[in-house]
Design an enzyme around this catalytic site. Sequence first.
Site, PDB file in Angstrom:
ATOM      1  CD  GLU A 128      -1.498   0.071   3.609  1.00  0.00           C
ATOM      2  OE1 GLU A 128      -2.253   1.038   3.589  1.00  0.00           O
ATOM      3  OE2 GLU A 128      -1.593  -0.843   4.451  1.00  0.00           O
ATOM      4  CB  SER A 179      -8.477   3.425   9.804  1.00  0.00           C
ATOM      5  OG  SER A 179      -9.247   3.115   8.687  1.00  0.00           O
TER       6      SER A 179
END
Length: 355
Positions: A128, A179
């Site tokens: 990622e 998050s």
Amino acid sequence: MPWFGMDIGGTLTKLVYFEPKDTTETEERDELETLKVIRHYLVGNQAYGKTGLRDVHLEMKDQSIGGRRGSLHFIRFPTSEMNAFLELCKAKNFNSLVSAICATGGGAYKFEGDFLEKVGLTLHKFDELDCLIKGIHYIDRNNPCECYYWRNPGNAEESIKVPFDFRDPYPYLVVNIGSGVSVLAVRGPKDYRRVSGTSLGGGTFFGLCCLLTGCETFEDAIELASRGDNRTVDKLVKDIYGGDYTRFHLSGDTVASSFGHMNNKEKRENTSKEDLARATLTTLTNNIGSIARMCAVTEKIEHIVFVGNFLRVNTISMKLLASAMEFWSNGGMKALFLEHEGYFGAMGCLMEYVG
Ligand code: ADP
């Protein structure tokens, strides 16, 4: 061939879809019915099911990708709705077109088995943070007004967005507020390090806000915060000193203790949902800002790029971060922002697919 990049995050799944617009008549005639159906479904709608959305304002037209010209579309849905998404892939016969799709984010690992069992799709997994950096570089280079900063961020009436020329970006710090939070020091197109992170991120703001105010959506949480005042909740320097702490140049209005008033019953009874939302937002934003600043000092970097969906519809946090970076560095550091906020991982993932 449908061209997708997917970033399955802890809260939101982001999907970037490339729609070729240069198809010849022959290509169009020969195109598989399934592909047409999928394209018309994605491009013809702005909402998918109950929770999927296309950010139409972010569409990038006339892009050249993998030797084709077309448009990039940006779509998101809550990761908690993954089952509905898998059902949709099944209903649209997605696996008759491709046997694999590119995915990044933690969910690429978590949902790998579901994709294979429920829709017969293999996930090609990419890291990622590699995708994030690749996506930032692609979008910034191909969208003229991608990068900006806030002029006069501390002044509500006078603060304005100003384009920033990011063509020669290195070195810079990326603070990805999803998050949770990751901080990366980037010194070249492929030269970066994850230097820090914190679990106190966008998910913490949203979670605490739901607990404290009973709100249900991120948009509601931000809206509440926009009408609130954190000073009824937070203890300020002047609440302790009666004024400024002059010796160390701390203004009386600086927060000395986040939520510091809330041990007092009377103050608790006199605070509103709006104030609690604002204090939660201020607390999380200031904490991230202070980690970002310390990283920038340690890494000797002046430009800090804040990304991630926490900043969606959240000008309060952007301006707070911009003011904090300016103030605490005596103007030496600059907070930068990017229009495509949370989509860089998915964009970089699509680039991996194109090669
Ligand atoms: P992740 O990859 O961890 O899901 P994102 O960059 O997508 O991270 O950011 C997720 C955060 O964005 C949430 O924790 C929340 O603070 C914020 N957010 C913005 N829009 C929404 C939304 N529609 N639903 C939930 N969270 C949202």
